[in-house]
Design a protein around this motif. Structure first.
Motif, mmCIF file in Angstrom:
data_model
loop_
_atom_site.group_PDB
_atom_site.id
_atom_site.type_symbol
_atom_site.label_atom_id
_atom_site.label_comp_id
_atom_site.label_asym_id
_atom_site.label_seq_id
_atom_site.Cartn_x
_atom_site.Cartn_y
_atom_site.Cartn_z
ATOM 1 N N TYR A 39 -36.977 4.769 -14.916
ATOM 2 C CA TYR A 39 -35.806 4.821 -15.780
ATOM 3 C C TYR A 39 -36.057 3.950 -17.000
ATOM 4 N N LEU A 47 -39.554 7.273 -5.623
ATOM 5 C CA LEU A 47 -38.346 8.067 -5.427
ATOM 6 C C LEU A 47 -38.348 8.664 -4.021
ATOM 7 N N SER A 55 -33.729 13.227 1.437
ATOM 8 C CA SER A 55 -33.171 13.473 0.118
ATOM 9 C C SER A 55 -32.766 12.125 -0.468
ATOM 10 N N ILE A 56 -33.270 11.845 -1.642
ATOM 11 C CA ILE A 56 -32.960 10.601 -2.316
ATOM 12 C C ILE A 56 -32.248 10.919 -3.624
ATOM 13 N N LYS A 57 -31.072 10.382 -3.814
ATOM 14 C CA LYS A 57 -30.273 10.635 -5.027
ATOM 15 C C LYS A 57 -30.098 12.134 -5.261
ATOM 16 N N GLY A 58 -30.056 12.887 -4.188
ATOM 17 C CA GLY A 58 -29.851 14.320 -4.292
ATOM 18 C C GLY A 58 -31.123 15.117 -4.536
ATOM 19 N N LYS A 74 -33.355 19.356 -7.631
ATOM 20 C CA LYS A 74 -32.007 18.830 -7.442
ATOM 21 C C LYS A 74 -31.039 19.924 -7.856
ATOM 22 N N GLN A 78 -27.514 15.110 -12.883
ATOM 23 C CA GLN A 78 -26.569 14.143 -13.444
ATOM 24 C C GLN A 78 -27.221 13.433 -14.626
ATOM 25 N N GLU A 80 -27.459 10.376 -15.244
ATOM 26 C CA GLU A 80 -28.254 9.216 -14.820
ATOM 27 C C GLU A 80 -29.609 9.599 -14.240
ATOM 28 N N ASP A 81 -29.869 10.896 -14.091
ATOM 29 C CA ASP A 81 -31.192 11.338 -13.641
ATOM 30 C C ASP A 81 -32.201 11.348 -14.785
ATOM 31 N N TYR A 85 -40.592 11.145 -14.725
ATOM 32 C CA TYR A 85 -40.927 11.405 -13.329
ATOM 33 C C TYR A 85 -42.425 11.669 -13.202
#
Lengths: 115, 116
Positions: A39, A47, A55-58, A74, A78, A80-81, A85
């Motif tokens: 981030y 992650l 599943s992490i953070k969806g 996902k 969102q 915040e994603d 990556y």
């Protein structure tokens, strides 16, 4: 030789849309695959990893050995994603043939989720 | 507890100079890794320590690069006769011992090296 390929450098989606970040790999043995995320102004962090099957953070990722892929998905992105990556592969033989966790990274995909 | 720390956070040097980059791993982590990340690329493996010894230095690009970990904790990456192509972010990571299974690597914030 081991290699990780992330074909998309940039990926933009709108909030609530599904997102898929692609990752393909080449490796002669049994790989361990990971997704790392960075981030804005934060350090690189794990992650998820394929053997955890969680599943992490969806986000989820399924290892497809036939297609040598490990795509990150996902269903509803969102804001915040938004982040960088990296797909990574663990492998490498140390003395005695043991694997020690050396990571090979892809080039990364910048995900931007618009409001 | 504290995570992996790296100093300095930024280093600007001139071509031909010598630089040292320091990494403090998480306490109790015997495995330590150095990676280099050039602009627009993912991190590339340089060297791995298990304890005090370098278990694999196959990622070091040439003999200008050297790393030590004399007491099995802090590690220093040393670059001699720096070149402009050495400019990158140098990342350090540490983990519990990596034998026959992968243990999560925890990354430091990196040192951004700029060679003018």
């Amino acid at each position: 030789a081991q290699r990780v390929t992330q074909p998309e450098k940039l990926l933009s989606v709108f909030k609530g849309a599904p997102v898929e970040l692609k990752c393909n790999y080449s490796y002669s043995g049994s790989p361990e695959l990971f997704w790392y995320v960075q981030y804005s102004r934060q350090r690189l962090q794990l992650l998820l990893r394929h053997i955890s099957r969680e599943s992490i953070k969806g986000f989820t990722a399924d290892l497809n050995k036939g297609e040598t892929s490990f795509h990150l998905k996902k269903p509803f992105a969102q804001e915040e994603d938004s982040a960088m990556y990296y797909c990574a592969l663990s492998g490498g033989a140390g003395a005695g043939g043991t694997s020690y966790g050396k990571l090979t990274f892809g080039q990364g995909t910048i995900l931007t989720v618009h409001p | 507890g504290a995570g992996v720390s790296q100093t300095p956070s930024n280093k600007v040097t001139e071509k031909g100079k010598y630089v040292e980059l320091r990494c403090d791993p998480i306490s109790g982590h015997t495995a330590l890794y150095w990676y280099r990340q050039s602009l627009g690329q993912g991190p590339e493996f340089l060297i791995y320590f298990q304890g005090t010894g370098a278990a694999d230095d196959s990622g070091l690009p040439n003999d200008r690069f050297f790393a030590v970990r004399p007491e099995g904790s802090v590690s220093t990456l040393k670059i001699q006769r720096t070149e402009r192509g050495d400019s990158a972010v140098y990342l350090c990571a540490s983990s519990l011992p990596s034998g026959r299974k992968y243990n999560e690597q925890f990354f430091g914030p990196g040192t951004r090296l700029t060679v003018l």
